[in-house]
Design an enzyme around this catalytic site. Structure first.
Site, PDB file in Angstrom:
ATOM      1  N   TYR A   1     -40.983 -45.998  11.903  1.00 35.43           N
ATOM      2  CA  TYR A   1     -39.911 -45.676  10.962  1.00 35.43           C
ATOM      3  C   TYR A   1     -38.692 -45.215  11.740  1.00 35.43           C
ATOM      4  O   TYR A   1     -38.812 -44.409  12.659  1.00 35.43           O
ATOM      5  CB  TYR A   1     -40.370 -44.562  10.008  1.00 35.43           C
ATOM      6  CG  TYR A   1     -39.311 -44.110   9.027  1.00 35.43           C
ATOM      7  CD1 TYR A   1     -38.831 -44.972   8.042  1.00 35.43           C
ATOM      8  CD2 TYR A   1     -38.792 -42.820   9.072  1.00 35.43           C
ATOM      9  CE1 TYR A   1     -37.863 -44.546   7.132  1.00 35.43           C
ATOM     10  CE2 TYR A   1     -37.832 -42.385   8.166  1.00 35.43           C
ATOM     11  CZ  TYR A   1     -37.373 -43.252   7.204  1.00 35.43           C
ATOM     12  OH  TYR A   1     -36.422 -42.831   6.306  1.00 35.43           O
TER      13      TYR A   1
ATOM     14  N   ASP B   1     -36.884 -44.282  19.830  1.00 28.96           N
ATOM     15  CA  ASP B   1     -36.576 -43.390  18.724  1.00 28.96           C
ATOM     16  C   ASP B   1     -37.434 -42.142  18.911  1.00 28.96           C
ATOM     17  O   ASP B   1     -38.635 -42.142  18.620  1.00 28.96           O
ATOM     18  CB  ASP B   1     -36.883 -44.083  17.397  1.00 28.96           C
ATOM     19  CG  ASP B   1     -36.557 -43.188  16.199  1.00 28.96           C
ATOM     20  OD1 ASP B   1     -36.377 -41.972  16.401  1.00 28.96           O
ATOM     21  OD2 ASP B   1     -36.500 -43.715  15.076  1.00 28.96           O
TER      22      ASP B   1
ATOM     23  N   LYS C   1     -33.971 -34.121  14.028  1.00 30.17           N
ATOM     24  CA  LYS C   1     -34.922 -33.061  13.703  1.00 30.17           C
ATOM     25  C   LYS C   1     -34.779 -31.795  14.576  1.00 30.17           C
ATOM     26  O   LYS C   1     -33.919 -30.979  14.282  1.00 30.17           O
ATOM     27  CB  LYS C   1     -36.346 -33.629  13.704  1.00 30.17           C
ATOM     28  CG  LYS C   1     -36.456 -34.720  12.627  1.00 30.17           C
ATOM     29  CD  LYS C   1     -37.826 -35.229  12.287  1.00 30.17           C
ATOM     30  CE  LYS C   1     -37.712 -36.129  11.056  1.00 30.17           C
ATOM     31  NZ  LYS C   1     -38.324 -37.423  11.166  1.00 30.17           N
TER      32      LYS C   1
HETATM   33  C1  PLP Z   1     -37.434 -38.644  10.602  1.00 28.44           C
HETATM   34  C2  PLP Z   1     -37.248 -39.829  11.441  1.00 28.44           C
HETATM   35  C3  PLP Z   1     -36.089 -40.612  11.360  1.00 28.44           C
HETATM   36  C4  PLP Z   1     -35.036 -40.400  10.311  1.00 28.44           C
HETATM   37  O1  PLP Z   1     -34.380 -39.180  10.427  1.00 28.44           O
HETATM   38  P1  PLP Z   1     -33.585 -38.615   9.151  1.00 28.44           P
HETATM   39  O2  PLP Z   1     -32.930 -37.377   9.672  1.00 28.44           O
HETATM   40  O3  PLP Z   1     -34.608 -38.387   8.094  1.00 28.44           O
HETATM   41  O4  PLP Z   1     -32.584 -39.646   8.754  1.00 28.44           O
HETATM   42  C5  PLP Z   1     -35.926 -41.644  12.248  1.00 28.44           C
HETATM   43  N1  PLP Z   1     -36.858 -41.903  13.177  1.00 28.44           N
HETATM   44  C6  PLP Z   1     -37.984 -41.187  13.295  1.00 28.44           C
HETATM   45  C7  PLP Z   1     -38.966 -41.500  14.367  1.00 28.44           C
HETATM   46  C8  PLP Z   1     -38.224 -40.138  12.411  1.00 28.44           C
HETATM   47  O5  PLP Z   1     -39.375 -39.456  12.501  1.00 28.44           O
END
Ligand code: PLP
Length: 426
Positions: free
Chosen positions: A143, A236, A264
């Site tokens: 994701y 990511d 985060k």
């Molecule tokens: C949470 C998450 C996102 C998205 O971040 P948001 O601040 O919710 O837009 C993207 N990549 C990874 C791996 C994530 O865990």
């Protein structure tokens, strides 16, 4: 059931789609209704009906020091007295940029944004601008936020709602995204042979379809293929960055991506994302280069102050070491609790991240995660919640331990898990 939470949820559903501002919060995957939070502190969260929970969601990752850590709250409070947003450079942006570049050496230059979604989206645009190629590879179950081009077999929220792809994403755009099973090097090589690839984006430790790990050699093969074919490798690390190690998953696996998306933890609970990488690539961004990217609130002083305070505090208390010890204690106790279970459970952990799959192992990709018994998970979730332990309300999420959790929190949690496992087997 009549409660303040259910009253609020009724009211919310009238004015907010599904009653929530992010879909997984609706508790649909566990056939339930969310509780509304009154306050949170340390490892605990209290709902508006006075129930107390040991929290393993941690705001979905940011709360690595637990909720409302003094160092972060103090920094935000102090910074707020000098103004909330300037839209003109402030010194905290430079401090946070320098700290991240130092801890994650693949990042030579970095730009702040407001969410992980924005970070991943900007990485894709930048990679396309830099390479002049449109096609990208992602992996099933990874994701990267709700970015159009990346909402293809994307795990977590999308999976929870049984719709791997979103309505509203143009077919022509989705056609530029190739999604492959994680951990399959042959298919990566084949995709590179048959397409002109601009970038590969992945979660080095996939944590949005449950939690599983790269096989030996997988990440290095992807790195080699990207280098060989002139594509950019994007990690990511929105979730893993500064959680699994000071330098993220790239430090653990010893792989240097070209670009990294962050979020985060670096916002200390405020809305922050960032992306960075090789200077030569980052220099393609406006105002220096032709790839446009901007943000009214990017580099917001409160968010920068919160992130800086959180990262410095983590280092000061040797947070990663502490989290590994707590994680190991949790794993030992949890494995004992799971062993006699009558249902198949596979337990995965790295540092302070963990997942219980209600399926037999091994699980190394989305297809494996999807073998999970979602009904058993839902029963387990509710059995834990009513005993005061809050795990994420979906099989396809990862649990987080914070430095504010204590050994006795962990012990209490495993007692609850034991009871829950017995209850669901009945
Ligand atoms: C949470 C998450 C996102 C998205 O971040 P948001 O601040 O919710 O837009 C993207 N990549 C990874 C791996 C994530 O865990």
């Amino acid at each position: 059931m009549h409660s303040r939470s259910s009253e609020l949820f009724r009211a919310a559903q009238k004015r907010i789609p599904g009653g929530v501002n992010s879909p997984v919060r609706a508790f649909r995957n566990v056939d339930g209704e969310p509780f509304f939070v009154e306050r949170a502190e340390g490892s605990r969260i209290w709902d508006v009906d006075g129930n107390e929970y040991i929290d393993y969601v941690g705001s979905w990752g940011p709360a690595i020091l637990g909720h409302a850590p003094k160092a972060v709250v103090d920094a935000v409070r102090e910074t707020a007295t000098r103004g909330l947003s300037f839209g003109i450079p402030n010194s905290l942006e430079v401090e946070l940029a320098e700290l991240i570049c130092q801890w994650m050496p693949s990042i030579e230059k970095i730009r702040m944004v407001n969410s992980g979604t924005e970070a991943a989206m900007s990485c894709i645009r930048l990679a396309r601008g830099f390479t002049g190629r449109d096609k990208i590879i992602k992996f099933d179950g990874c994701y990267h936020g709700h970015v159009d081009a990346l909402l293809v077999k994307s795990g977590s929220g999308a999976l929870t709602h049984g719709r791997p792809d979103s309505a509203g994403v143009p077919k022509d755009l989705a056609a530029l995204t190739i999604s492959l099973p994680f951990n399959d090097v042959d298919l990566v090589r084949k995709a590179f042979r048959e397409n002109e690839i601009g970038a590969v984006i992945l979660e080095p430790i996939p944590a949005n379809a449950g939690l599983y790990f790269p096989r030996e050699g997988f990440l290095s093969t992807v790195r080699d293929e990207c280098t060989k074919h002139g594509a950019l490798l994007i990690f990511d690390e929105v979730m893993t960055g500064f959680r699994v190690a000071r330098g993220g998953a790239q430090e653990i696996y010893g792989i240097k991506p070209d670009l990294t998306a962050l979020g985060k933890i670096i916002g200390g609970g405020l809305p922050v994302g960032a992306f960075g990488g090789r200077a030569e690539i980052m220099d393609q961004l406006s105002p220096d280069g032709p790839v446009y990217q901007a943000g009214t609130l990017s580099g917001n002083p409160l968010a920068m102050a919160a992130g800086l305070a959180q990262l410095r505090e983590l280092e000061r208390i040797d947070g990663w070491n502490k989290l590994e010890k707590l994680g190991a204690q949790f794993e030992d106790l949890a494995r004992d609790a799971i062993a006699p279970a009558k249902v198949d459970i596979t337990f995965h952990r790295i540092g302070s991240m963990f997942c219980l799959f209600f399926a037999g192992g091994p699980i190394v990709d989305l297809a494996g995660a999807q073998r999970s018994d979602l009904k058993a998970f839902a029963k387990f979730f509710h059995a834990c919640l009513k005993r005061g332990v809050y795990f994420a309300p979906s099989q396809f999420e990862t649990g987080f331990i914070s430095t504010a959790h204590s050994s006795s929190d962990v012990e209490r949690t495993v007692v609850v898990m034991r009871e829950a496992i017995t209850e669901i087997a009945r």
